[in-house]
Design an enzyme around this catalytic site. Structure first.
Site, PDB file in Angstrom:
ATOM      1  N   VAL A   1      77.621 -13.656 -64.254  1.00 56.01           N
ATOM      2  CA  VAL A   1      77.668 -13.736 -62.788  1.00 56.01           C
ATOM      3  C   VAL A   1      77.270 -12.345 -62.267  1.00 56.01           C
ATOM      4  CG1 VAL A   1      79.369 -15.555 -62.429  1.00 56.01           C
ATOM      5  CG2 VAL A   1      80.131 -13.223 -62.881  1.00 56.01           C
TER       6      VAL A   1
ATOM      7  N   LYS B   1      67.630  -8.789 -49.697  1.00 61.07           N
ATOM      8  CA  LYS B   1      68.949  -8.781 -49.040  1.00 61.07           C
ATOM      9  C   LYS B   1      68.972  -7.613 -48.066  1.00 61.07           C
ATOM     10  CE  LYS B   1      73.760  -7.748 -50.390  1.00 61.07           C
ATOM     11  NZ  LYS B   1      74.643  -7.496 -51.552  1.00 61.07           N
TER      12      LYS B   1
ATOM     13  N   PRO C   1      75.052  -3.952 -42.365  1.00 66.13           N
ATOM     14  CA  PRO C   1      73.617  -3.844 -42.673  1.00 66.13           C
ATOM     15  C   PRO C   1      73.308  -2.708 -43.654  1.00 66.13           C
ATOM     16  CG  PRO C   1      74.108  -2.697 -40.628  1.00 66.13           C
ATOM     17  CD  PRO C   1      75.424  -3.200 -41.160  1.00 66.13           C
TER      18      PRO C   1
ATOM     19  N   TYR D   1      81.194   5.392 -49.076  1.00 60.00           N
ATOM     20  CA  TYR D   1      80.530   4.765 -47.928  1.00 60.00           C
ATOM     21  C   TYR D   1      80.478   5.764 -46.784  1.00 60.00           C
ATOM     22  CZ  TYR D   1      80.138   0.307 -50.113  1.00 60.00           C
ATOM     23  OH  TYR D   1      79.761  -0.702 -50.960  1.00 60.00           O
TER      24      TYR D   1
HETATM   25  C1  LIG Z   1      83.025 -13.055 -60.028  1.00 58.66           C
HETATM   26  C2  LIG Z   1      82.135 -11.864 -60.245  1.00 58.66           C
HETATM   27  C3  LIG Z   1      81.109 -11.615 -59.350  1.00 58.66           C
HETATM   28  C4  LIG Z   1      80.295 -10.489 -59.513  1.00 58.66           C
HETATM   29  N1  LIG Z   1      79.329 -10.222 -58.587  1.00 58.66           N
HETATM   30  C5  LIG Z   1      78.617  -9.095 -58.688  1.00 58.66           C
HETATM   31  C6  LIG Z   1      77.620  -8.768 -57.741  1.00 58.66           C
HETATM   32  O1  LIG Z   1      77.368  -9.496 -56.787  1.00 58.66           O
HETATM   33  N2  LIG Z   1      76.935  -7.616 -57.909  1.00 58.66           N
HETATM   34  C7  LIG Z   1      77.166  -6.771 -58.949  1.00 58.66           C
HETATM   35  O2  LIG Z   1      76.547  -5.713 -59.024  1.00 58.66           O
HETATM   36  N3  LIG Z   1      78.059  -7.094 -59.896  1.00 58.66           N
HETATM   37  C8  LIG Z   1      78.791  -8.208 -59.789  1.00 58.66           C
HETATM   38  N4  LIG Z   1      79.696  -8.516 -60.758  1.00 58.66           N
HETATM   39  C9  LIG Z   1      79.814  -7.644 -61.928  1.00 58.66           C
HETATM   40  C10 LIG Z   1      78.682  -7.919 -62.899  1.00 58.66           C
HETATM   41  O3  LIG Z   1      78.721  -9.264 -63.310  1.00 58.66           O
HETATM   42  C11 LIG Z   1      78.798  -6.998 -64.110  1.00 58.66           C
HETATM   43  O4  LIG Z   1      79.033  -5.697 -63.692  1.00 58.66           O
HETATM   44  C12 LIG Z   1      77.513  -7.013 -64.904  1.00 58.66           C
HETATM   45  O5  LIG Z   1      77.162  -8.309 -65.251  1.00 58.66           O
HETATM   46  C13 LIG Z   1      77.612  -6.158 -66.136  1.00 58.66           C
HETATM   47  O6  LIG Z   1      78.473  -6.745 -67.059  1.00 58.66           O
HETATM   48  P1  LIG Z   1      78.586  -6.071 -68.471  1.00 58.66           P
HETATM   49  O7  LIG Z   1      77.247  -5.939 -69.066  1.00 58.66           O
HETATM   50  O8  LIG Z   1      79.414  -4.843 -68.356  1.00 58.66           O
HETATM   51  O9  LIG Z   1      79.480  -7.108 -69.299  1.00 58.66           O
HETATM   52  P2  LIG Z   1      79.088  -8.535 -69.954  1.00 58.66           P
HETATM   53  O10 LIG Z   1      78.080  -9.272 -69.195  1.00 58.66           O
HETATM   54  O11 LIG Z   1      80.400  -9.221 -70.194  1.00 58.66           O
HETATM   55  O12 LIG Z   1      78.448  -8.153 -71.348  1.00 58.66           O
HETATM   56  C14 LIG Z   1      79.234  -7.760 -72.450  1.00 58.66           C
HETATM   57  C15 LIG Z   1      78.355  -7.745 -73.682  1.00 58.66           C
HETATM   58  O13 LIG Z   1      79.122  -7.229 -74.762  1.00 58.66           O
HETATM   59  C16 LIG Z   1      78.975  -8.094 -75.867  1.00 58.66           C
HETATM   60  N5  LIG Z   1      80.187  -7.988 -76.706  1.00 58.66           N
HETATM   61  C17 LIG Z   1      81.478  -8.059 -76.308  1.00 58.66           C
HETATM   62  N6  LIG Z   1      82.283  -7.925 -77.371  1.00 58.66           N
HETATM   63  C18 LIG Z   1      81.474  -7.758 -78.452  1.00 58.66           C
HETATM   64  C19 LIG Z   1      81.693  -7.602 -79.835  1.00 58.66           C
HETATM   65  N7  LIG Z   1      82.937  -7.593 -80.348  1.00 58.66           N
HETATM   66  N8  LIG Z   1      80.636  -7.484 -80.651  1.00 58.66           N
HETATM   67  C20 LIG Z   1      79.368  -7.499 -80.151  1.00 58.66           C
HETATM   68  N9  LIG Z   1      79.100  -7.641 -78.852  1.00 58.66           N
HETATM   69  C21 LIG Z   1      80.138  -7.788 -78.015  1.00 58.66           C
HETATM   70  C22 LIG Z   1      78.802  -9.463 -75.250  1.00 58.66           C
HETATM   71  O14 LIG Z   1      78.232 -10.363 -76.149  1.00 58.66           O
HETATM   72  C23 LIG Z   1      77.865  -9.114 -74.115  1.00 58.66           C
HETATM   73  O15 LIG Z   1      76.539  -9.016 -74.586  1.00 58.66           O
HETATM   74  C24 LIG Z   1      80.504  -9.630 -60.628  1.00 58.66           C
HETATM   75  C25 LIG Z   1      81.514  -9.904 -61.534  1.00 58.66           C
HETATM   76  C26 LIG Z   1      82.338 -10.991 -61.358  1.00 58.66           C
HETATM   77  C27 LIG Z   1      83.439 -11.248 -62.344  1.00 58.66           C
END
Ligand SMILES: Cc1cc2nc3c(=O)[nH]c(=O)nc-3n(C[C@H](O)[C@H](O)[C@H](O)COP(=O)(O)OP(=O)(O)OC[C@H]3O[C@@H](n4cnc5c(N)ncnc54)[C@H](O)[C@@H]3O)c2cc1C
Length: 490
Positions: free
Chosen positions: A44, A75, A95, A442
């Site tokens: 997400v 946006k 905005p 901000y």
């Molecule tokens: C409801 C919701 C809405 C959001 N909306 C926004 C938004 O509008 N704008 C925005 O900027 N951000 C938003 N975010 C945040 C955004 O989704 C994350 O910041 C972004 O996707 C980055 O996630 P990440 O890469 O840190 O983690 P993840 O996407 O969870 O990736 C984690 C990675 O680590 C790997 N991994 C985990 N454990 C292991 C292991 N033991 N061994 C090997 N690999 C492993 C997984 O396989 C995966 O590849 C939102 C989050 C949420 C929950």
């Protein structure tokens, strides 16, 4: 020695890190990324701030290329509906600003000042910023006009496709891509990480590790035991439910995120080129997952028994205080998360990567640089959290215990309290902003927009002969929008 860097985790944070480092590191360092196919990504996160535009510009990746690959749309800001019940302020627009706004924005600041001191004046942010007009009139923020300044705007995108796009770019830049489940890490006597162990027996070594394992925070929190400071006293929301819906045919959507307050949180509504992204961010203390899903479906006109795909998520809101510890840095959800009301997560990821790269590009990394890095990441996280907290503190809804508690029980920092107090008392708000400048992420227009936009004003107003004539601001914004910003294509 920085011969090798291992990024652990292949979500958006992991691939943004690998891609940026592979392009911007001025050393001959081998960069690898390992991710688990079994665990997957959070999947997400579809909105950005204007900083993402600069990220792609720095990497020389044209909009045309990445936007098409990620179903992305423009946006120009966020529309907040139903956060306030004050008449005429039930909806306001936050905005992204541009240099065209200078004159009308000055009138807005002036009128807000009058209004705060009990005089009649139009102080609705929607009337004074061109981005609000672009949203209302479905205009593209990309202008064919030759301007002397840049127009700031942000994007909506498919987060899964964004990660995949960056993965292909990073691999083309020479990043090694490994698939494995990491089960543990080996730590040296000085607490630095020596290697990570894969479930199939392989051991991966590197000089430096970037923990991008999402909420698991496998290295930084699980292995290195860096403490996590929760924001749960300030930001109550800890869960979300997301549903994707089809796009109406032949109709372009407004270039905005809509954030609508519901019974125990808020709902997002994000237009992509191929579909809508929708979700409900709520507090599980006040609403259970089933009720949240029902409420969201009701908002989207989806029958309760529909078999549409629904994704439930838990969120851990807060941050570590040491984002960089020894030879490991956490980037993304592994270092912390602030609920997505202003879509700031990838902006913080970007700041983390850029600051990291600057330090790693130095001849030698000094301890002070690591301390400064951590202080700056803490300042950024806390500053964003402070701004988000104000949305809740200022709500005037009376329809649920949740909103009453948000108003009365959330923990605000002294900075936020000072700003609200100064505003309410009609004191010198500019001076208050200047006093807290170093803590604020901000800036001035955003603070005016939220405080005015929520209708934080006295009710009984006196006439003021010098109130700024809003019709002039409206005409100006309208004219600029029509002249420079083309209608969005379907
Ligand atoms: C409801 C919701 C809405 C959001 N909306 C926004 C938004 O509008 N704008 C925005 O900027 N951000 C938003 N975010 C945040 C955004 O989704 C994350 O910041 C972004 O996707 C980055 O996630 P990440 O890469 O840190 O983690 P993840 O996407 O969870 O990736 C984690 C990675 O680590 C790997 N991994 C985990 N454990 C292991 C292991 N033991 N061994 C090997 N690999 C492993 C997984 O396989 C995966 O590849 C939102 C989050 C949420 C929950």
């Amino acid at each position: 020695m920085l011969n090798s860097i291992l990024v652990v985790g292949g979500g958006t944070a992991g691939w943004m890190t690998a891609l940026y480092l592979s392009k911007k590191l001025n050393k001959k360092t081998k960069i690898s990324l390992v991710e688990s196919e079994d665990i997957g990504i959070i999947g997400v996160g579809e909105g950005s701030t204007p900083y993402l535009k600069h990220f792609f510009q720095e990497l020389d990746i044209p909009e045309k290329e990445w936007m098409a690959a990620c179903d992305a749309t423009y946006k120009t800001g966020i529309q907040f509906d139903n956060w306030s019940t004050e008449p005429a302020f039930e909806s306001y627009f936050h905005p992204f600003f541009n240099a065209f706004d200078k004159k009308p924005a000055d009138m807005f600041f002036y009128n807000s000042g009058l209004r705060r001191r009990g005089f009649e004046a139009d102080a609705h942010p929607e009337h004074y910023f061109t981005a609000a007009y672009m949203a209302k009139e479905k205009r593209s923020p990309v202008t064919p006009s030759k301007l002397e300044f840049d127009i700031d705007y942000a994007y909506h995108f498919d987060s899964v496709k964004l990660g995949q796009f960056m993965r292909e770019k990073a691999k083309a830049q020479g990043v090694e891509h490994l698939i494995a489940n990491i089960v543990s890490a080996k730590v040296a006597s000085d607490s630095s990480i020596m290697s990570v162990q894969c479930d199939q027996g392989d051991v991966l070594t590197a000089d430096f590790f970037v923990d991008c394992t999402g909420f698991a925070s496998l290295l930084l929190q699980q292995t290195l035991k860096r403490p996590f400071d929760s924001y749960s006293q300030t930001l109550f929301n800890d869960a979300a439910v997301a549903i994707q819906t089809p796009h109406e045919a032949q109709q372009s959507a407004a270039p905005q995120t809509v954030s609508k307050a519901l019974s125990a949180g808020w709902m997002w509504n994000i237009p992509l080129t191929t579909r809508w992204g929708n979700g409900y961010v709520y507090s599980s203390k006040y609403l259970d997952a089933d009720a949240a899903e029902k409420e969201l479906k009701r908002e989207l006109d989806i029958p309760d028994d529909s078999d549409i795909k629904v994704k439930h998520l838990k969120m851990r809101v807060g941050r570590v205080s040491e984002h960089w510890y020894k030879n490991c840095v956490g980037i993304g959800l592994s270092q912390g998360f602030i609920e997505p009301l202003e879509a700031t997560a990838l902006m913080l990821v970007q700041f983390g990567i850029q600051n990291l790269t600057k330090v790693l590009n130095c001849e030698k990394v000094e301890v002070k640089q690591v301390v400064d890095y951590n202080n700056e990441m803490n300042r950024l996280f806390d500053g964003v959290k402070d701004y988000i907290s104000v949305h809740y503190a200022l709500n005037t809804r009376h329809d649920s215990e949740y909103w009453a508690d948000c108003r009365e029980k959330i923990k605000l920092t002294a900075t936020v309290k000072d700003l609200i107090k100064s505003w309410d008392r009609g004191e010198d708000f500019e001076a208050e902003l200047t006093k807290h400048h170093s803590e604020l992420v901000y800036l001035r227009p955003s603070w005016y927009c939220i405080l005015s936009g929520m209708g934080r004003f006295a009710h009984h107003l006196k006439h003021h002969p010098k109130a700024g004539p809003v019709h002039i601001a409206k005409e100006y914004c309208h004219r600029i929008t029509n002249k420079h910003f083309p209608t969005l294509e379907v």
